[in-house]
Write a protein that holds these residues in place. Structure first.
Motif, PDB file in Angstrom:
ATOM      1  N   GLN A 297       0.826  -1.213   0.000  1.00 56.02           N
ATOM      2  CA  GLN A 297       0.000   0.000   0.000  1.00 56.02           C
ATOM      3  C   GLN A 297       0.860   1.263   0.000  1.00 56.02           C
ATOM      4  N   ASP A 298       2.092   1.134   0.475  1.00 59.30           N
ATOM      5  CA  ASP A 298       3.039   2.252   0.435  1.00 59.30           C
ATOM      6  C   ASP A 298       3.677   2.286  -0.952  1.00 59.30           C
ATOM      7  N   TRP A 299       3.310   3.262  -1.761  1.00 57.13           N
ATOM      8  CA  TRP A 299       3.751   3.287  -3.161  1.00 57.13           C
ATOM      9  C   TRP A 299       5.245   3.528  -3.314  1.00 57.13           C
ATOM     10  N   THR A 300       5.918   3.928  -2.221  1.00 58.56           N
ATOM     11  CA  THR A 300       7.370   4.144  -2.292  1.00 58.56           C
ATOM     12  C   THR A 300       8.170   2.905  -1.881  1.00 58.56           C
ATOM     13  N   ARG A 304       5.889  -2.759  -2.997  1.00 57.94           N
ATOM     14  CA  ARG A 304       4.956  -2.399  -4.064  1.00 57.94           C
ATOM     15  C   ARG A 304       5.544  -2.734  -5.434  1.00 57.94           C
ATOM     16  N   GLU A 308       3.865  -5.371  -8.102  1.00 57.51           N
ATOM     17  CA  GLU A 308       3.552  -4.995  -9.478  1.00 57.51           C
ATOM     18  C   GLU A 308       4.330  -5.854 -10.479  1.00 57.51           C
ATOM     19  N   TYR A 314      -2.713  -6.120  -4.228  1.00 54.29           N
ATOM     20  CA  TYR A 314      -2.037  -5.517  -3.086  1.00 54.29           C
ATOM     21  C   TYR A 314      -2.432  -6.137  -1.744  1.00 54.29           C
TER      22      TYR A 314
END
Length: 425
Positions: A297-300, A304, A308, A314
């Motif tokens: 959930q933390d796109w950094t 993640r 992907e 997720y």
């Protein structure tokens, strides 16, 4: 006491019927997750917790010598001070501690044969359901399991358990016949799953049972003729393979992997291990704590990117598909060292038992322990709460320790096991 007849075995099982049923039910619940399994899991966990405290005087001789098993849960509790996901850390630490307590309970209350039978019952239930899965719209390759690898690994456990029951003359004839049917079903489902890991594990498990459980009983290991034929056959096979490989540009690893639709990255596992190595470099000693890495959930986050790259949703559970990388990332190299210490102690106990008493029940735990160690290289879960294979490894180690304690001459009055709790096999 060694049980040598059906009547003795039945009498023993009646004495510990409650314990047998409770542990069997636990193994069924943990063999595979299913909807609302917590309705059974939590009450059983509560009972086992109470039983551990109740039997603490009886368990103390075991605990005093197996204290190394408690080091890793303690390290998990300590990781609260530097981990981010406090709730996850506390939950996993408490569950792992409970898992070890259940192992002590089972090793005190049950014999090896009772645990073998419980594993056959648990595995056979899901084997039958998986065999019937295509009739209800399911997939044959994975049955009632989440993936074909999960079904393959589960059927390896059933195959080992069932074969050992079949070979053990301490069981009644009808139970051995039922186990033979379960073994055939497990063998079929292993190949239906088309899982390279499961096929290799099953082949290795059968070889271990043959070498440690069958050959010694016939005295063949003491026969010079047997060793001459075995070594000559091995030499011929290796010479033939060397000749083929010398004149043909063949990569045997690639060929085997291709049979199971795998590539040289082991379906992306080596990529995951590269991510894990980088993460360990950033947090080498203490790790990030349970729940501290898999945060897509933390796109950094790197998590993640992994989700992907591997086309995962997720909210899906994911791992590094290697127990040692998984532990090192979350509990650091110190935690990994503690885990390896506990596992090594358990393996030593199991191997020592099978070398001293190479009866089928000790061979069963040795084979299961071997499967556990091989699987730990490609799957996480070696020190995970309620993980069945590591639990069997721990139970096997504690049973071996219990046997030595019951046989050793006592220099001082120690707590005495109840008669019905110490059936040796």
């Amino acid at each position: 006491m060694t049980m040598t007849s059906s009547s003795e075995w039945l009498a023993q099982s009646r004495d510990g019927l409650r314990d047998q049923l409770l542990v069997t039910l636990w193994l069924i619940v943990t063999f595979k997750q299913f909807p609302n399994d917590e309705l059974l899991l939590y009450p059983l966990a509560l009972y086992f917790s109470w039983a551990f405290v109740r039997d603490l005087p009886l368990l103390f001789p075991l605990i005093k010598r197996a204290w190394v098993l408690f080091l890793f849960p303690i390290w998990l509790f300590l990781s609260v001070s530097w981990g981010v996901e406090t709730e996850t850390i506390l939950k996993n630490a408490a569950q792992l501690l409970l898992t070890i307590m259940i192992c002590f309970y089972a090793s005190l209350r049950l014999s090896r044969r009772q645990i073998m039978l419980a594993m056959v019952i648990a595995g056979a239930i899901f084997a039958v359901l998986s065999f019937l899965a295509p009739l209800s719209g399911g997939l044959a390759q994975r049955g009632v399991f989440s993936s074909k690898n999960a079904m393959g690994s589960a059927m390896v456990i059933l195959l080992v358990s069932a074969l050992c029951v079949v070979l053990d003359k301490g069981f009644p004839r009808m139970i051995r016949l039922g186990a033979a049917a379960a073994a055939l079903l497990a063998f079929n489902l292993i190949f239906v799953a088309h899982s390279a890991t499961a096929v290799i594990l099953s082949a290795g498990a059968i070889m271990a049972i043959f070498l440690f459980g069958i050959l010694p009983t016939g005295g063949r290991l003491r026969s010079p003729v047997f060793w001459v034929i075995t070594l000559a056959g091995t030499a011929i096979t290796l010479s033939f393979m060397a000749t083929i490989l010398a004149f043909e540009e063949v990569n045997p690893v690639e060929q085997v992997l291709a049979i199971f639709d795998k590539d040289t990255t082991l379906t992306g596992r080596t990529t995951l291990w590269a991510y894990a190595t980088e993460q360990i470099r950033l947090h080498p000693y203490l790790g990030v704590g349970d729940g501290g890495f898999w945060t897509p959930q933390d796109w950094t986050s790197d998590a993640r990117r992994i989700y992907e790259e591997f086309h995962k949703k997720y909210h899906a559970h994911f791992s590094f598909h290697n127990s040692y990388f998984e532990i090192a990332v979350h509990q650091g190299l110190i935690g990994l060292g503690i885990a390896v210490l506990a596992v090594s102690w358990s393996l030593f106990q199991v191997i020592r038992a099978v070398l001293v008493y190479n009866a089928i029940p000790t061979v069963f735990f040795f084979t299961i322990s071997s499967v556990t160690m091989v699987r730990s290289m490609t799957e996480a879960g070696l020190m995970a709460p309620f993980s069945q294979l590591p639990m069997l490894l721990t139970i096997g180690a504690l049973l071996a320790l219990r046997d030595r304690l019951s046989e050793a001459p006592r220099r001082a009055p120690l707590p005495v096991f109840r008669p019905r709790t110490v059936a040796a096999e």
